[in-house]
Design a protein around this motif. Structure first.
Motif, PDB file in Angstrom:
ATOM      1  N   PHE A 136       0.911  -1.291  -0.022  1.00 45.88           N
ATOM      2  CA  PHE A 136      -0.078  -0.283   0.337  1.00 45.88           C
ATOM      3  C   PHE A 136       1.125   0.736  -0.195  1.00 45.88           C
ATOM      4  N   SER A 137       1.975   1.565   1.030  1.00 43.66           N
ATOM      5  CA  SER A 137       2.521   2.360   0.580  1.00 43.66           C
ATOM      6  C   SER A 137       3.293   2.676  -0.514  1.00 43.66           C
ATOM      7  N   ALA A 138       4.247   2.148  -0.912  1.00 51.63           N
ATOM      8  CA  ALA A 138       4.585   1.700  -2.741  1.00 51.63           C
ATOM      9  C   ALA A 138       3.639   2.008  -3.558  1.00 51.63           C
ATOM     10  N   LEU A 139       2.353   1.713  -3.511  1.00 48.10           N
ATOM     11  CA  LEU A 139       1.788   2.357  -4.598  1.00 48.10           C
ATOM     12  C   LEU A 139       1.173   3.915  -4.243  1.00 48.10           C
TER      13      LEU A 139
ATOM     14  N   ARG B  55       1.925   9.494  -5.688  1.00 49.27           N
ATOM     15  CA  ARG B  55       2.600  10.858  -5.643  1.00 49.27           C
ATOM     16  C   ARG B  55       3.277  11.157  -6.157  1.00 49.27           C
ATOM     17  N   ARG B  56       4.379  10.366  -6.972  1.00 49.27           N
ATOM     18  CA  ARG B  56       5.106  10.800  -8.105  1.00 49.27           C
ATOM     19  C   ARG B  56       4.765  11.571  -9.268  1.00 49.27           C
TER      20      ARG B  56
ATOM     21  N   MET C  14      -4.054  13.499  -1.883  1.00 51.76           N
ATOM     22  CA  MET C  14      -4.509  12.956  -3.088  1.00 51.76           C
ATOM     23  C   MET C  14      -4.182  11.520  -3.638  1.00 51.76           C
ATOM     24  N   ALA C  15      -3.030  11.355  -3.081  1.00 55.89           N
ATOM     25  CA  ALA C  15      -2.260   9.492  -3.572  1.00 55.89           C
ATOM     26  C   ALA C  15      -2.902   8.720  -2.573  1.00 55.89           C
TER      27      ALA C  15
ATOM     28  N   ASP D 126      -6.900   4.401  -2.559  1.00 55.40           N
ATOM     29  CA  ASP D 126      -7.839   3.760  -1.811  1.00 55.40           C
ATOM     30  C   ASP D 126      -9.244   3.259  -2.491  1.00 55.40           C
ATOM     31  N   THR D 127      -9.381   3.615  -3.069  1.00 61.02           N
ATOM     32  CA  THR D 127     -10.438   3.753  -3.750  1.00 61.02           C
ATOM     33  C   THR D 127     -10.508   2.101  -4.492  1.00 61.02           C
TER      34      THR D 127
END
Length: 126
Positions: free
Chosen positions: A88-91, A96-97, A119-120, A125-126
């Motif tokens: 999840f953190s990697a996504l 974000r990038r 926003m990221a 999450d959706t």
């Protein structure tokens, strides 16, 4: 420790001043006293045999051992990366990038007050 301070407050300071005056009046003795601090102490010996306490350097690992260790580290990193939280953190980081790049190249402008991290996270999450 109290004895040290008692000596300093008592005649210890007077004795120290006398010793300094004595050194000041004898330049050769002063130089001799100073030189004792410019030499490195001998290596510590653990017993009367004269052997030092320094241990021998270990042999470097063989190529096979080094490759095995690298593989073990890589497997540990892969296992950590496979955890849902890490995925999840990697996504979120990738999104974000993407948002920042889109903002820089003009395909999507960020408005004042927009939070790219939030926003990221919402997009992932959706």
């Amino acid at each position: 420790m109290a004895g040290f301070f008692d000596t300093l407050r008592g005649d210890g300071l007077t004795r120290a001043q006398r010793a300094l005056v004595g050194l000041e009046g004898d330049p050769l003795r002063l130089e001799h006293e100073r030189q004792q601090f410019s030499h490195s102490p001998p290596p510590y010996t653990s017993n009367a045999s004269g052997t030092t306490t320094r241990s021998a350097s270990p042999n470097p690992p063989s190529e096979e051992q080094r490759l095995r260790q690298e593989r073990r580290i890589q497997l540990g990193q892969d296992a950590e990366a496979s955890k849902p939280h890490e995925q999840f953190s990697a996504l979120i980081e990738a999104e974000r990038r993407r948002i920042f790049i889109a903002s820089l190249n003009g395909t999507r402008r960020l408005r004042v007050g927009d939070d790219p991290d939030k926003m990221a996270a919402e997009i992932v999450d959706t």
